[in-house]
Scaffold this motif. Structure first.
Motif, PDB file in Angstrom:
ATOM      1  N   ASN A   4       5.383  -4.556   6.096  1.00 32.79           N
ATOM      2  CA  ASN A   4       5.682  -5.978   6.169  1.00 32.79           C
ATOM      3  C   ASN A   4       4.358  -6.721   5.983  1.00 32.79           C
ATOM      4  OD1 ASN A   4       6.216  -8.649   6.935  1.00 32.79           O
ATOM      5  ND2 ASN A   4       7.785  -8.031   8.408  1.00 32.79           N
ATOM      6  N   LEU A   5       4.117  -7.208   4.787  1.00 30.51           N
ATOM      7  CA  LEU A   5       2.822  -7.822   4.474  1.00 30.51           C
ATOM      8  C   LEU A   5       2.663  -9.210   5.081  1.00 30.51           C
ATOM      9  CD1 LEU A   5       2.285  -6.690   0.772  1.00 30.51           C
ATOM     10  CD2 LEU A   5       1.832  -5.474   2.910  1.00 30.51           C
ATOM     11  N   ASN A   6       3.740  -9.755   5.667  1.00 32.74           N
ATOM     12  CA  ASN A   6       3.622 -10.999   6.418  1.00 32.74           C
ATOM     13  C   ASN A   6       2.907 -10.760   7.747  1.00 32.74           C
ATOM     14  OD1 ASN A   6       4.844 -13.025   4.830  1.00 32.74           O
ATOM     15  ND2 ASN A   6       6.874 -12.230   5.322  1.00 32.74           N
ATOM     16  N   ILE A   7       2.953  -9.517   8.200  1.00 35.20           N
ATOM     17  CA  ILE A   7       2.401  -9.177   9.512  1.00 35.20           C
ATOM     18  C   ILE A   7       1.116  -8.360   9.400  1.00 35.20           C
ATOM     19  CG2 ILE A   7       2.827  -7.962  11.674  1.00 35.20           C
ATOM     20  CD1 ILE A   7       5.810  -8.479  11.271  1.00 35.20           C
ATOM     21  N   VAL A   8       1.150  -7.325   8.570  1.00 36.91           N
ATOM     22  CA  VAL A   8       0.014  -6.405   8.480  1.00 36.91           C
ATOM     23  C   VAL A   8      -1.097  -7.016   7.628  1.00 36.91           C
ATOM     24  CG1 VAL A   8      -0.742  -4.089   7.846  1.00 36.91           C
ATOM     25  CG2 VAL A   8       1.594  -4.452   8.667  1.00 36.91           C
ATOM     26  N   LYS A   9      -2.300  -6.995   8.147  1.00 33.08           N
ATOM     27  CA  LYS A   9      -3.451  -7.502   7.411  1.00 33.08           C
ATOM     28  C   LYS A   9      -3.979  -6.431   6.460  1.00 33.08           C
ATOM     29  CE  LYS A   9      -4.902 -10.549  11.186  1.00 33.08           C
ATOM     30  NZ  LYS A   9      -5.970 -10.860  12.160  1.00 33.08           N
ATOM     31  N   LYS A  10      -4.349  -6.865   5.267  1.00 29.99           N
ATOM     32  CA  LYS A  10      -4.829  -5.918   4.264  1.00 29.99           C
ATOM     33  C   LYS A  10      -6.023  -5.114   4.762  1.00 29.99           C
ATOM     34  CE  LYS A  10      -7.147  -7.226   0.560  1.00 29.99           C
ATOM     35  NZ  LYS A  10      -7.524  -7.694  -0.805  1.00 29.99           N
ATOM     36  N   LYS A  11      -6.934  -5.757   5.430  1.00 28.30           N
ATOM     37  CA  LYS A  11      -8.146  -5.072   5.882  1.00 28.30           C
ATOM     38  C   LYS A  11      -7.828  -3.959   6.878  1.00 28.30           C
ATOM     39  CE  LYS A  11      -9.325  -8.379   9.601  1.00 28.30           C
ATOM     40  NZ  LYS A  11      -9.234  -7.421  10.706  1.00 28.30           N
ATOM     41  N   ASP A  12      -6.708  -4.095   7.582  1.00 25.70           N
ATOM     42  CA  ASP A  12      -6.341  -3.068   8.559  1.00 25.70           C
ATOM     43  C   ASP A  12      -5.745  -1.833   7.888  1.00 25.70           C
ATOM     44  OD1 ASP A  12      -7.255  -4.595  10.652  1.00 25.70           O
ATOM     45  OD2 ASP A  12      -5.315  -5.530  11.041  1.00 25.70           O
ATOM     46  N   ILE A  13      -4.966  -2.035   6.825  1.00 25.79           N
ATOM     47  CA  ILE A  13      -4.450  -0.872   6.082  1.00 25.79           C
ATOM     48  C   ILE A  13      -5.602  -0.177   5.362  1.00 25.79           C
ATOM     49  CG2 ILE A  13      -2.804  -0.017   4.366  1.00 25.79           C
ATOM     50  CD1 ILE A  13      -1.213  -2.541   4.668  1.00 25.79           C
ATOM     51  N   LEU A  14      -6.437  -0.973   4.730  1.00 25.33           N
ATOM     52  CA  LEU A  14      -7.505  -0.407   3.913  1.00 25.33           C
ATOM     53  C   LEU A  14      -8.716   0.022   4.731  1.00 25.33           C
ATOM     54  CD1 LEU A  14      -7.344  -2.745   0.796  1.00 25.33           C
ATOM     55  CD2 LEU A  14      -6.206  -0.560   1.200  1.00 25.33           C
ATOM     56  N   ALA A  15      -8.614  -0.065   6.038  1.00 28.35           N
ATOM     57  CA  ALA A  15      -9.672   0.473   6.899  1.00 28.35           C
ATOM     58  C   ALA A  15      -9.704   1.996   6.816  1.00 28.35           C
ATOM     59  CB  ALA A  15      -9.468   0.022   8.341  1.00 28.35           C
ATOM     60  N   ALA A  16      -8.608   2.593   6.368  1.00 25.45           N
ATOM     61  CA  ALA A  16      -8.569   4.042   6.141  1.00 25.45           C
ATOM     62  C   ALA A  16      -9.485   4.372   4.970  1.00 25.45           C
ATOM     63  CB  ALA A  16      -7.134   4.491   5.841  1.00 25.45           C
ATOM     64  N   LYS A  17     -10.469   5.219   5.200  1.00 25.81           N
ATOM     65  CA  LYS A  17     -11.507   5.490   4.207  1.00 25.81           C
ATOM     66  C   LYS A  17     -11.146   6.585   3.208  1.00 25.81           C
ATOM     67  CE  LYS A  17     -14.148   2.490   6.215  1.00 25.81           C
ATOM     68  NZ  LYS A  17     -14.305   1.149   5.590  1.00 25.81           N
ATOM     69  N   ASP A  18     -10.328   7.538   3.616  1.00 27.84           N
ATOM     70  CA  ASP A  18     -10.058   8.682   2.744  1.00 27.84           C
ATOM     71  C   ASP A  18      -9.268   8.271   1.507  1.00 27.84           C
ATOM     72  OD1 ASP A  18     -10.212  11.766   2.663  1.00 27.84           O
ATOM     73  OD2 ASP A  18      -8.120  11.348   2.183  1.00 27.84           O
ATOM     74  N   ASN A  24      -3.557  12.046  19.417  1.00 29.53           N
ATOM     75  CA  ASN A  24      -2.738  11.516  20.505  1.00 29.53           C
ATOM     76  C   ASN A  24      -1.755  10.450  20.021  1.00 29.53           C
ATOM     77  OD1 ASN A  24      -1.844  11.326  23.180  1.00 29.53           O
ATOM     78  ND2 ASN A  24      -3.284   9.673  23.653  1.00 29.53           N
ATOM     79  N   ILE A  25      -1.038  10.775  18.963  1.00 25.01           N
ATOM     80  CA  ILE A  25       0.016   9.911  18.452  1.00 25.01           C
ATOM     81  C   ILE A  25       1.271  10.748  18.276  1.00 25.01           C
ATOM     82  CG2 ILE A  25      -1.447   8.166  17.351  1.00 25.01           C
ATOM     83  CD1 ILE A  25      -1.237   9.668  14.768  1.00 25.01           C
ATOM     84  N   PHE A  84      -2.925   8.936   4.527  1.00 23.83           N
ATOM     85  CA  PHE A  84      -1.639   8.634   5.153  1.00 23.83           C
ATOM     86  C   PHE A  84      -1.718   8.681   6.676  1.00 23.83           C
ATOM     87  CE2 PHE A  84      -0.621  10.391   0.902  1.00 23.83           C
ATOM     88  CZ  PHE A  84      -0.198   9.200   0.345  1.00 23.83           C
ATOM     89  N   TRP A  85      -2.240   9.783   7.227  1.00 27.01           N
ATOM     90  CA  TRP A  85      -2.329   9.830   8.692  1.00 27.01           C
ATOM     91  C   TRP A  85      -3.419   8.893   9.215  1.00 27.01           C
ATOM     92  CZ3 TRP A  85      -7.054  11.057  10.515  1.00 27.01           C
ATOM     93  CH2 TRP A  85      -7.860  11.973   9.840  1.00 27.01           C
ATOM     94  N   GLU A  86      -4.497   8.732   8.441  1.00 27.50           N
ATOM     95  CA  GLU A  86      -5.578   7.860   8.890  1.00 27.50           C
ATOM     96  C   GLU A  86      -5.111   6.408   8.990  1.00 27.50           C
ATOM     97  OE1 GLU A  86     -10.216   6.650   7.796  1.00 27.50           O
ATOM     98  OE2 GLU A  86      -9.039   7.853   6.374  1.00 27.50           O
ATOM     99  N   SER A  87      -4.356   5.956   7.999  1.00 27.06           N
ATOM    100  CA  SER A  87      -3.888   4.564   8.004  1.00 27.06           C
ATOM    101  C   SER A  87      -2.908   4.314   9.157  1.00 27.06           C
ATOM    102  CB  SER A  87      -3.236   4.208   6.670  1.00 27.06           C
ATOM    103  OG  SER A  87      -2.143   5.061   6.377  1.00 27.06           O
ATOM    104  N   ILE A  88      -2.019   5.268   9.431  1.00 28.99           N
ATOM    105  CA  ILE A  88      -1.081   5.098  10.541  1.00 28.99           C
ATOM    106  C   ILE A  88      -1.820   5.108  11.879  1.00 28.99           C
ATOM    107  CG2 ILE A  88       0.833   6.173  11.810  1.00 28.99           C
ATOM    108  CD1 ILE A  88       1.678   4.691   9.295  1.00 28.99           C
ATOM    109  N   PHE A  89      -2.800   5.985  12.001  1.00 27.47           N
ATOM    110  CA  PHE A  89      -3.577   6.032  13.239  1.00 27.47           C
ATOM    111  C   PHE A  89      -4.271   4.696  13.496  1.00 27.47           C
ATOM    112  CE2 PHE A  89      -7.732   6.821  15.297  1.00 27.47           C
ATOM    113  CZ  PHE A  89      -7.275   7.271  16.526  1.00 27.47           C
TER     114      PHE A  89
END
Length: 237
Positions: free
Chosen positions: A161-175, A148-149, A181-186
């Motif tokens: 933008n690394l001033n805004i995005v937290k590392k833990k949120d990008i790396l929450a994608a496990k694959d 649903n995206i 790629f799609w997991e991180s955007i989701f």
């Protein structure tokens, strides 16, 4: 702001010089990080040669193929550790044109992440083989329907933008493969980060061969299915 371009490589010896030459044409100051998964075609030698002539080129050589998603995670960790503010990721196969980088950076000032979309431009993938076009479009619509995206989530040409995005949120994608790629955007979408898309032309690879194999496609579909049901019943946050 301090910028870095991260490029994973695997047997891209014939594309490295062309890509670097096109990057040099940009009127932008940035560092360049290659992450190589044990190329056997001289890619590593070419990267070392370039790094000796250009102090802004860095590299990480891994002992075996660990997955393109894994390579991006290494690059992301490096960017945060070295306190870069803007992170651009792209492929080395000649399909990602550096001419879009200034636009990505400009729009990134007002967004958490800017990604490229192959489906906003009518003829973006017109020169692709019919089978690849069909597969890519099916994947695009399937991911967007199940999750649903509305984004073109499977591309690697992005600007964070690394001033805004937290590392833990990008790396929450496990694959660690293509599904990263799609997991991180989701995940970033679910966490309410502002995501912007730009249309790009994406020519088919002219030199070398695709690294995506049938097993990668099957694995990605399986992972997507599991992810869909997990989100359906447990609502991934």
């Amino acid at each position: 702001m301090k910028k870095i371009v991260v490029i994973p490589t695997l047997n891209e010896n014939k594309n490295i010089d062309i890509l670097f030459s096109n990057l040099l044409k940009l009127d932008i100051k940035f560092d360049l990080l290659f992450i190589d998964d044990n190329s056997k075609d001289g890619t590593r030698k070419k990267i070392i040669e370039l790094s000796k002539k250009n102090q802004n080129i860095k590299f990480i050589f891994r002992k075996k193929k660990l997955g393109v998603g894994s390579a991006h995670k290494v690059g992301i960790n490096f960017a945060y550790k070295k306190k870069y503010k803007i992170l651009i990721t792209m492929d080395a196969d000649g399909t990602h044109n550096p001419k879009y980088i200034p636009q990505l950076i400009k729009l990134n000032k007002y967004n958490s992440i800017v990604i490229t979309n192959r489906f906003l431009s009518k003829n973006s993938i017109i020169d692709w083989p019919i089978s690849r076009r069909l597969l890519t479009k099916i994947r695009y619509h399937l991911i967007n329907y199940l999750l649903n995206i509305r984004y073109d989530t499977s591309g690697a040409f992005r600007c964070y933008n690394l001033n805004i995005v937290k590392k833990k949120d990008i790396l929450a994608a496990k694959d660690n493969g293509y599904s990263f790629f799609w997991e991180s955007i989701f995940i970033l979408h679910k966490k309410k980060y502002k995501i912007h898309e730009i249309p790009v032309d994406l020519p088919y690879r002219k030199i070398g061969s695709s690294k995506m194999k049938l097993r990668d496609i099957v694995s990605s579909l399986y992972y997507l299915s599991i992810y869909f049901f997990k989100n359906l019943f447990f609502k991934i946050k």
